[in-house]
Enzyme design. Structure first.
Site, PDB file in Angstrom:
ATOM      1  N   ASP A 174      81.617  56.206 -33.293  1.00 49.32           N
ATOM      2  CA  ASP A 174      80.192  56.381 -33.525  1.00 49.32           C
ATOM      3  C   ASP A 174      80.035  57.259 -34.754  1.00 49.32           C
ATOM      4  O   ASP A 174      80.923  58.029 -35.106  1.00 49.32           O
ATOM      5  CB  ASP A 174      79.543  57.041 -32.301  1.00 49.32           C
ATOM      6  CG  ASP A 174      78.024  57.068 -32.392  1.00 49.32           C
ATOM      7  OD1 ASP A 174      77.482  56.454 -33.329  1.00 49.32           O
ATOM      8  OD2 ASP A 174      77.399  57.708 -31.538  1.00 49.32           O
ATOM      9  N   LYS A 175      78.880  57.158 -35.392  1.00 51.66           N
ATOM     10  CA  LYS A 175      78.628  57.978 -36.578  1.00 51.66           C
ATOM     11  C   LYS A 175      78.224  59.391 -36.200  1.00 51.66           C
ATOM     12  O   LYS A 175      78.778  60.370 -36.679  1.00 51.66           O
ATOM     13  CB  LYS A 175      77.536  57.343 -37.443  1.00 51.66           C
ATOM     14  CG  LYS A 175      77.114  58.201 -38.649  1.00 51.66           C
ATOM     15  CD  LYS A 175      76.013  57.579 -39.433  1.00 51.66           C
ATOM     16  CE  LYS A 175      74.675  57.720 -38.744  1.00 51.66           C
ATOM     17  NZ  LYS A 175      74.181  59.104 -38.704  1.00 51.66           N
TER      18      LYS A 175
END
Length: 942
Positions: free
Chosen positions: A342-343
């Site tokens: 995930d960012k």
């Protein structure tokens, strides 16, 4: 049922036991002396803890030390040695029998110590992964360890939580709980607060939430009615084993390998014994040869080295902020070919800053960085800063505010539809709660809006927390009609109305809006095209975009449901924020690429935003960032999805169910996938992934339970460090195999050929036991402490299906085994023919072998290579030298005692050596150096 008026907490437990579902929750609160609004006081909590103890399950009593020591003898090899010692004793060879038994006991002691240390390390990690609970105590919410709960505590449940104790529910909102671990029911159970009959079975007690189950959806509150062993889970399993198993696929491979080798050696030993008898040799002589052959060929110290190497790897990962929950993950990490991350927070700082606002058709810029309140909001068209002053506005401020009502409403929505707040600490502001919500609070504060004052004027009545399935959060607020600040604060046309504020993804919010506010705050038809254009503009700058909306409802509205905001929302504006990439992530991603590991970003953010961040991070594949959105993935068949999963770098607006499909698609192509996640719906993808990685800070209990590894600091760089350590663990295990097996091979070849050719044995079974169980352990264990090599992250991922002994490793083992055989046999024959003293010949053969082993150990260790580099004039740091140094010095000291101490001479039939004889033992060192250089070129061990 009859209610007793004895309000002692202990007596309440005894009165109701497991019948709390048959007690109205108000009565439960009465008997447990709990206020349903304020919870327990701190004084009362301490009193109950002293009365009821901690909220912990009693674990199964550990095996006693003496029993764990005896279990070290539960190995087929040691059975053989014990039997061999017994036969020697029967034959009258008490010295030999004593030595065999003594070495066997020594091996058990070493195994006991190593196993205790390894299990201690794993147990310490298990304690580091604790369940937390949200409670209301003294009118305040607090996050505490679940073990601190006491009967009567008021617990708040949210999606993703692990139920920390048995609870009688007092309120629910779409609450669903997975009770499969307790009842076997595969589907989540919808909960309520209704009174049930006493005979209701456990699986149908919908007004209860039980320890160990998981909240999969919705929210609720409950009173703790049972803790520890008094819970349903405690009654069912009073002997839960908390200790993690030390068994892994790799250790099981070693066990299988050792057993197979054992059977082969037993067959060869039996063949040697029978053949010797057929040649007319005595059965006592052939028994000695057969035992020597069996003992020489089996790598007794290898299983212990494998266990301690894995344990050291786990401990090193903890220092790199990665907690291993399931030991096989240590091995699997070294094989990872794809990391899906995930960012938010993992690749970035997780410290959001609002930079752009769009409201009423106007753009605003926001200055400042992080959570500092320094900064201003400026209208781009006029370059004029905006500020809404204090609680009561003067005439000029009111006039200015009237023309900026839309941006103010947008800021207020972000401030009130928010579960986080700022707290000062050491002259800095810190966010208590979610970083994204913290950024909204900071932006509103820069405009002069106060969260506490707004909350006081517009109290929250109800909440719909953020759910990944809905992609928004909503709050319902009343307005104090007797408060002079009301109209200036909320801009609600009719103070008798109540206001719903909504924040969430652009798609989720806009699809529910029909109107928007213009600059003066008047509702006008929603201009979808202009809003989408602004979203695209913000996203291209790498900003994460949130949309805000509101809805006015009747004054008698007291609760909030998803259907209440399905339509007729008024769009208030957008806030675009940025979360700068972590600086340590850049070299980590480069290291992954150098190691042949793909890094993919799977996020709920807008596609353009995700691509912009990916480019900053250097995630390009073949010079470009190929991105897909969730809606595109939804329309793909399996074949197209596999192609997209392989070629894509960014997957934006991805739903949790699509994460699972992406993992399966990558695995279908033979990829070894590491997947990060923190939400409830991430659990299936985490379980499916080869390595599920949950966020230790932001992750839900459901995600943590499904994961193989936890990131303490939620940092991508820690994943790369864990992969690096996983590869180092496997590398060190290969070194251990490459070191131990050639010694066994050389010894067994010597014994076998000598027995078959009716020659004098160059080395006796007792001497082999000394070499394999004392000297080998002293020299091999230090390899478990070897640091990573400079090349460990410059090689492609290891194929997890490759055999334990690869062709190159087998070739190395054969080559070094042959050299050791020549060394032992050559030195023995040379000295025997020169001196005629068999004891001297055997002693010198053994010492020459040890000196050769030291050279070989240095050739495969980082320390040895660093020494060579320094001798060649290259500046190289020598890391973790103490382990190898101690191993070598210990081995040398043991061998001096082995040959020079008269007691050892008697026990092992050795003889003291002169200085000249010691120098002769050094002759094989140069040939071993040449062989080491040759085999390292053919099979680089690192």
């Amino acid at each position: 049922m009859t209610i007793s008026l004895d309000k002692s907490v202990t007596n309440a437990h005894q009165s109701f036991q497991n019948q709390w579902h048959h007690v109205d929750f108000t009565e439960a609160a009465f008997f447990l002396e709990t206020d349903l609004q304020t919870g327990l006081t701190s004084t009362e909590v301490e009193r109950r803890r002293s009365e009821c103890g901690s909220n912990e399950l009693a674990t199964k009593p550990q095996k006693s030390a003496w029993l764990r020591f005896l279990l070290q003898f539960n190995q087929p090899l040691l059975y053989i040695l014990l039997v061999a010692g017994a036969i020697k004793a029967i034959l009258g060879s008490w010295t030999n029998a004593t030595v065999i038994w003594g070495v066997t006991v020594l091996n058990a002691i070493v195994g006991y110590v190593q196993e205790s240390k390894a299990q201690g390390a794993i147990a310490a990690l298990a304690k580091a992964v604790t369940t937390e609970a949200t409670v209301i105590r003294g009118e305040k919410k607090a996050r505490i360890s679940a073990r601190e709960l006491v009967p009567g505590d008021l617990v708040v449940l949210s999606s993703g939580d692990k139920v920390p104790a048995d609870l009688r529910l007092v309120s629910t909102r779409n609450l669903q709980v997975d009770e499969s671990s307790l009842t076997g029911e595969s589907q989540p159970v919808r909960k309520n607060t209704k009174l049930l009959s006493a005979e209701t079975p456990l699986a149908e007690r919908h007004n209860m939430a039980y320890t160990g189950s998981f909240v999969t959806f919705g929210q609720g509150q409950g009173i703790v009615v049972a803790i520890g062993n008094s819970t349903e889970l405690g009654r069912i399993s009073q002997s839960i084993e908390e200790r993690k198993s030390l068994s892994t696929p790799l250790t099981r491979k070693f066990d299988k390998f050792s057993r197979t080798l054992l059977y082969i050696i037993l067959i060869l030993a039996s063949f040697t014994f029978v053949l010797g008898l057929g040649q007319g040799r005595s059965w006592v002589e052939m028994f000695e040869a057969a035992i020597a052959l069996a003992v020489s060929a089996i790598p007794e110290g290898l299983p212990a080295v494998v266990t301690i190497t894995l344990a050291i790897g786990v401990a090193r990962m903890v220092r790199r902020q990665a907690i291993i929950r399931k030991l096989p993950a240590v091995e699997t990490l070294g094989s990872a070919t794809v990391i899906c991350s995930d960012k938010t927070g993992t690749l970035t700082e997780n410290q959001m800053t609002v930079q752009l606002i769009y409201a009423g058709g106007t753009r605003y810029t926001v200055s400042g960085v992080g959570y500092s309140l320094e900064g201003t909001i400026t209208q781009m068209s006029t370059s004029q800063p905006i500020h809404f002053g204090g609680r009561i506005l003067d005439a000029d401020s009111k006039l200015n505010a009237y023309h900026l009502q839309s941006v103010r409403e947008c800021l207020i929505a972000g401030l009130l539809c928010n579960d986080s707040h700022l707290e000062p600490k050491q002259n800095q502001w810190f966010v208590v709660g979610d970083p994204t919500e913290g950024a909204l609070v900071v932006a509103a504060r820069k405009a002069g809006l106060s969260q506490s004052k707004l909350t006081e004027a517009m109290p929250r009545l109800d909440t719909l927390p953020f759910e990944s399935d809905y992609q928004y959060m909503a709050t319902l607020h009343s307005t104090k009609t007797n408060d002079k600040r009301t109209n200036s604060l909320s801009f609600t046309p009719d103070s008798s109305k109540r206001t719903i504020y909504v924040k969430g993804s652009v798609e989720a919010v806009l699809s529910r809006c029909q109107q928007m506010l213009d600059a003066s705050g008047k509702p006008v038809p929603l201009d979808h095209a202009s809003v989408e254009l602004e979203v695209e503009t913000m996203a291209k700058q790498g900003l994460r975009v949130l949309a805000f909306a509101k809805k006015l409802v009747d004054s008698n509205s007291k609760s909030l449901d998803h259907k209440d905001i399905a339509l007729e929302l008024i769009f208030l504006g957008l806030q675009g924020m940025i979360d700068p990439p972590r600086q340590e992530v850049f070299p980590a991603i480069q290291a992954c690429h150098s190691a042949g590991i793909q890094v993919k970003m799977i996020t709920g953010d807008h596609k353009t935003t995700a691509v912009a961040i990916a480019k900053k991070l250097g995630l390009q594949k073949d010079g470009e960032v190929l991105a897909f959105e969730g809606r595109q993935l939804e329309q793909m068949n399996d074949g197209e999805l596999v192609q997209a999963a392989e070629t894509g770098v960014v997957f934006a607006r991805v739903a949790p169910a699509q994460k699972l499909r992406l993992v399966e698609a990558l695995q279908s192509k033979g990829e070894i996938v590491a997947m990060t996640g923190d939400g409830v719906n991430d659990a299936p993808a985490l379980k499916q992934a080869d390595i599920g990685i949950a966020m230790g800070g932001a992750g839900t209990d459901v995600a943590k339970e499904a994961a193989d590894m936890l990131l303490v600091d939620d940092n991508f760089a820690s994943i790369e460090a864990a992969v690096e350590q996983g590869r180092t663990v496997y590398q060190n295990l290969r070194k251990a195999i490459a070191f131990i097996l050639p010694v066994n091979g050389g010894e067994s070849m010597t014994i076998l050929l000598s027995a078959l050719m009716a020659w004098e044995l160059p080395i006796l079974s007792l001497q082999i036991l000394w070499l394999n169980m004392v000297n080998s352990v002293a020299m091999t264990v230090p390899l478990a402490f070897e640091p990573k090599s400079n090349r460990v992250m410059q090689q492609p991922p290891r194929n997890p299906r490759e055999p334990l002994l690869s062709k190159q490793l087998l070739w190395r083992i054969f080559a070094v085994s042959a050299f050791n055989w020549i060394l032992i046999f050559g030195m023995f024959e040379c000295v025997r023919r020169t001196t005629g003293d068999i004891a001297i010949a055997r002693t010198m053969a053994i010492q020459a072998l040890i000196l050769g082993r030291i050279v070989y150990l240095l050739s495969i260790s980082q320390w040895g290579r660093a020494i060579v580099a320094k001798l060649l004039g290259r500046a190289t740091a020598i890391k973790d030298a103490p382990a190898i140094t101690l191993g070598i010095l210990g081995s040398v000291l043991l061998q001096i005692i082995f040959s020079q101490w008269s007691i050892m001479n008697t026990l092992f039939q050795t003889a003291p050596l002169s200085w000249n004889q010691w120098l002769i033992c050094l002759i094989p060192v140069l040939p071993m150096i040449g062989l080491a250089i040759f085999v390292n070129r053919i099979d680089p061990i690192d």
